[in-house]
Design a protein around this motif. Structure first.
Motif, short mmCIF file in Angstrom:
data_model
loop_
_atom_site.label_atom_id
_atom_site.label_comp_id
_atom_site.label_asym_id
_atom_site.label_seq_id
_atom_site.Cartn_x
_atom_site.Cartn_y
_atom_site.Cartn_z
N SER A 257 0.80 -1.22 0.00
CA SER A 257 0.00 0.00 0.00
C SER A 257 0.84 1.28 0.00
O SER A 257 0.49 2.27 0.64
CB SER A 257 -0.92 -0.04 1.23
OG SER A 257 -1.94 0.92 1.09
N SER A 272 0.39 -4.91 -2.78
CA SER A 272 -0.91 -4.41 -3.22
C SER A 272 -0.96 -2.90 -3.02
O SER A 272 -1.18 -2.43 -1.91
CB SER A 272 -2.06 -5.07 -2.45
OG SER A 272 -3.27 -4.41 -2.78
N ASP A 274 -3.24 -1.01 -3.62
CA ASP A 274 -4.56 -0.65 -3.09
C ASP A 274 -4.77 -1.12 -1.67
O ASP A 274 -5.86 -0.93 -1.11
CB ASP A 274 -5.68 -1.33 -3.91
CG ASP A 274 -5.60 -0.96 -5.36
OD1 ASP A 274 -5.05 0.12 -5.66
OD2 ASP A 274 -6.08 -1.77 -6.19
N GLY A 275 -3.80 -1.81 -1.07
CA GLY A 275 -3.98 -2.29 0.30
C GLY A 275 -4.95 -3.46 0.40
O GLY A 275 -5.62 -3.64 1.42
N ASP A 276 -5.01 -4.30 -0.65
CA ASP A 276 -5.92 -5.45 -0.64
C ASP A 276 -5.14 -6.70 -0.19
O ASP A 276 -4.20 -7.13 -0.86
CB ASP A 276 -6.48 -5.63 -2.05
CG ASP A 276 -7.44 -6.80 -2.15
OD1 ASP A 276 -7.21 -7.85 -1.50
OD2 ASP A 276 -8.43 -6.67 -2.90
N LEU A 277 -5.52 -7.29 0.96
CA LEU A 277 -4.75 -8.40 1.54
C LEU A 277 -4.83 -9.66 0.68
O LEU A 277 -3.88 -10.45 0.64
CB LEU A 277 -5.21 -8.67 2.97
CG LEU A 277 -4.78 -7.60 3.98
CD1 LEU A 277 -5.54 -7.77 5.29
CD2 LEU A 277 -3.27 -7.66 4.23
N ALA A 278 -5.93 -9.88 -0.02
CA ALA A 278 -6.03 -11.06 -0.89
C ALA A 278 -5.05 -10.93 -2.06
O ALA A 278 -4.38 -11.90 -2.43
CB ALA A 278 -7.46 -11.24 -1.39
N HIS A 279 -4.96 -9.73 -2.64
CA HIS A 279 -3.97 -9.52 -3.72
C HIS A 279 -2.56 -9.70 -3.17
O HIS A 279 -1.69 -10.29 -3.81
CB HIS A 279 -4.08 -8.12 -4.31
CG HIS A 279 -5.33 -7.90 -5.09
ND1 HIS A 279 -5.82 -6.65 -5.40
CD2 HIS A 279 -6.21 -8.79 -5.60
CE1 HIS A 279 -6.94 -6.78 -6.08
NE2 HIS A 279 -7.19 -8.08 -6.22
N ALA A 280 -2.33 -9.19 -1.96
CA ALA A 280 -1.00 -9.29 -1.35
C ALA A 280 -0.61 -10.76 -1.14
O ALA A 280 0.52 -11.15 -1.41
CB ALA A 280 -0.96 -8.53 -0.03
N GLY A 308 -7.66 -10.65 8.81
CA GLY A 308 -7.97 -11.43 7.60
C GLY A 308 -6.76 -12.23 7.15
O GLY A 308 -6.08 -12.86 7.95
#
Ligand code: TXA
Ligand code: MG
Length: 324
Positions: A257, A272, A274-280, A308
């Motif tokens: 992020s 990520s 965008d700060g999206d943990l699933a993408h990370a 999460g």
């Protein structure tokens, strides 16, 4: 242990290729196959000699038990004794990135070696169409750890598997990159309150929504419940510096992020923006490999939230950073 070298076939995902891969498994060979978490190194779980091949190909300590993979809930239920909470978790998350450790059933066909002699068995029904066709065609439980040399970063595409195990296994079924990118969450259901043995692709919050509060994770090295959870694991060559707030000279940067600057970095990747943990999670292992390949002596890693999938990401990062 001396390992027999062999030609490693790269197979596609058409019916003929899946049939061929299943034939190799039934004959006692070693086949790497995709799941939604990471690529597994599969062998016939009922055949102790085939399972021994996994340990020697990976150079893995033989005391470490393996996960057995099944194509359906019904077939998994045959292998273990599921209490009510195990049944609820299986119904909620299978097929998916969840592994359940349960007492073995009287009918369990998983070999002693795959269970490392324990009276429990780790079972998983993966949510990947290619894994499911292969498991159905194999017609028996398939034992599979991640398809990497022991102690190195787990593979999330066929090229990673080839890099570590090329010439050591019979085939790789190439179905492109894995969508989840971190290993399955392992939950032990042994009659009492379920316990998370390893955080992974199903978030703790989602598990607690189904079965209520669960026991603490067992991260301790050498823990009897999860003998495979060595503190140093998933290790790149470079040293890892976690929760970095500035970049030091000579470092490569694993950002999340956009918290760190790319200016002076030897190499820079953001898990990520965008700060999206699933993408990370999906990018984690491939990015660790890329930054390692930059030749930097150290990788600075930005702080990553712990909620999460962040729990699994932080777990893998702290193992990669542990003393070796
Ligand atoms: O996503 C995944 O879980 C991948 C894919 C291929 O399914 N597999 C994977 O397997 O990560 P592996 O072998 O790297 O990790 C299996 C973990 C080990 O930490 C092992 O100790 C634990 O599962 N385990 C297996 N059987 C167990 C048992 N009976 N009791 C406690 N822990 C067990
Ligand atoms: Mg592994």
């Amino acid at each position: 242990m001396q390992h027999r070298l062999r030609d490693t076939q790269i197979l596609g995902t058409d019916d003929a290729s899946i049939g061929r891969a299943a034939g190799i498994l039934r004959a006692g060979g070693l086949v790497s196959f995709p799941t939604e978490t990471v690529y597994g190194l599969g062998a016939d779980a009922t055949n102790g000699e085939a399972v021994a091949g996994i340990y020697s190909a990976k150079q893995r300590p033989a005391f470490n038990p393996l996960i057995s993979h099944l194509p359906s809930l019904e077939q998994a239920l045959v292998q273990g004794n599921f209490d009510d909470r195990a049944k609820q978790l299986a119904a909620a998350f299978w097929p998916g990135p969840l592994t359940l450790v349960v007492p073995v059933s009287a009918e369990c066909s998983v070999s002693d070696l795959a269970r490392a002699g324990l009276d429990t068995v780790a079972l998983r029904v993966p949510d990947h169409p290619v894994a499911q066709s292969l498991l159905s065609a194999a017609g028996r439980p398939v034992a599979a750890p991640s398809a990497n040399l022991s102690g190195t970063v787990s593979p999330t595409c066929a090229a990673h598997v080839l890099e570590g195990l090329g010439g050591r296994i019979d085939a790789i079924v190439d179905a492109g990159p894995c969508s989840v990118g971190v290993e399955s969450t392992i939950v032990a259901c042994m009659g009492g309150r379920p316990r998370i043995l390893r955080p992974g692709g199903v978030a703790r919050e989602d598990i607690e929504r189904v079965v209520g509060a669960i026991g603490e994770s067992s991260h301790a090295a050498g823990s009897l419940l999860a003998p495979g959870m060595l503190a140093s694991h998933y290790a790149p060559r470079a040293a890892m510096r976690l929760a970095a707030s500035v970049v030091q000279s000579g470092e490569a940067v694993l950002d999340f992020s956009g918290q760190l600057s790319s200016g002076s970095a030897v190499a820079y990747l953001d898990l990520s923006p965008d700060g999206d943990l699933a993408h990370a999670a999906a990018n984690l292992f491939a990015f660790m490999r890329k930054l390692d390949a930059s030749g930097a002596a150290q990788i600075a890693v930005a702080p990553i939230p712990r909620n999460g999938l962040g729990e699994a990401i932080n777990d893998r990062l702290s193992r990669a950073a542990a003393d070796r």
